[in-house]
Design an enzyme around this catalytic site. Structure first.
Site, PDB file in Angstrom:
ATOM      1  N   ASP A  28       0.884  -1.156   0.000  1.00  0.00           N
ATOM      2  CA  ASP A  28       0.000   0.000   0.000  1.00  0.00           C
ATOM      3  C   ASP A  28       0.932   1.219   0.000  1.00  0.00           C
ATOM      4  OD1 ASP A  28      -2.280   1.646   0.389  1.00  0.00           O
ATOM      5  OD2 ASP A  28      -1.872   1.682   2.540  1.00  0.00           O
ATOM      6  N   ASP A  78      -0.114   5.090   1.173  1.00  0.00           N
ATOM      7  CA  ASP A  78      -0.349   6.015   2.289  1.00  0.00           C
ATOM      8  C   ASP A  78      -0.272   5.285   3.634  1.00  0.00           C
ATOM      9  OD1 ASP A  78      -0.859   8.215   0.605  1.00  0.00           O
ATOM     10  OD2 ASP A  78      -2.930   7.575   0.316  1.00  0.00           O
TER      11      ASP A  78
END
Length: 241
Positions: A8, A10
């Site tokens: 991922d 963020d």
């Protein structure tokens, strides 16, 4: 022997949310209440479109946005982890699956010299219009009831693996490194031999432990990380096995 690392972005690669960080460009570094309260669950991309429109209306230009975005700190230990992966790239394929956007991720990775490390980045397409406004679109359409309208990370991962198989590439193990609620769907797709690495204290870790308590645990192994050094330690063991 090849491993797939799925990141991922963020709160995983960077220690902030890139979409909320851009608000630092807004007048007085904040959004008007009406705009801030206009978000509806599952419709984040539409919300960000309104934020970008507001920034454009207030004369915020591309170079100012870029300057602001490249000040986002990387998560603790992440620079070391990415450096280690780069040194052992023949063993690792690396992809990013993120609800951010192509422009932000590109700026941040290029500024830090890490863009070549990732084989593919799957995120919402963004571009600057002829009038200098940043626009963002949905990554894809899907039928998953668990995920936001614009992105089902399970679908992305499954399609990537299918495409790799057609090219004759299969993986000894998938390592999924993430933090958010929208990372649960792809984690539930992982098999017994794979490993999910949720960030300590974040939504993904909580959701995985709720599943375990309700006796429907995920199939894969789970290893929690607080610094990316924890991830690096695991990968070092993995490539020695």
């Amino acid at each position: 022997m090849k491993f797939l690392l799925v990141f991922d972005f963020d709160h995983t690669i960077i220690d902030e949310n890139s979409d909320t960080w851009i608000v630092n460009c807004a007048p007085e570094r904040k959004l008007p209440n009406g705009l801030r309260n206009s978000y509806q669950p599952g419709h984040w991309t539409e919300y960000m479109s309104r934020v970008f429109l507001y920034l454009g209306d207030n004369g915020v230009k591309e170079d100012e946005m870029k300057r602001t975005m490249t000040t986002i700190p990387f998560t603790e230990g992440m620079i070391d982890l990415l450096g280690f992966i780069g040194e052992n790239k023949e063993l690792f394929d690396c992809i990013i699956v993120s609800d951010s956007n192509t422009i932000f991720i590109d700026w941040i990775l290029k500024a830090a010299g890490f863009h070549k490390l990732f084989d593919e980045v799957f995120t919402n397409p963004a571009a600057f219009s002829s009038t200098g406004y940043l626009t963002v679109q949905h990554f894809h359409a899907h039928h998953c009831a668990k995920c936001p309208k614009n992105l089902c990370k399970r679908k992305v991962l499954k399609e990537f693996l299918d495409k790799q198989l057609e090219r004759g590439v299969s993986y000894t193990q998938i390592v999924y490194i993430g933090d958010g609620g929208n990372d649960l769907c792809p984690v539930m797709f992982l098999k017994k031999n794979d490993i999910a690495m949720p960030r300590q204290g974040y939504t993904l870790e909580k959701k995985i432990s709720q599943l375990a308590q309700s006796l429907s645990p995920v199939q894969c192994s789970v290893l929690v990380w607080s610094s990316a050094i924890d991830v690096m330690s695991y990968l070092k063991v993995l490539i020695k096995e």
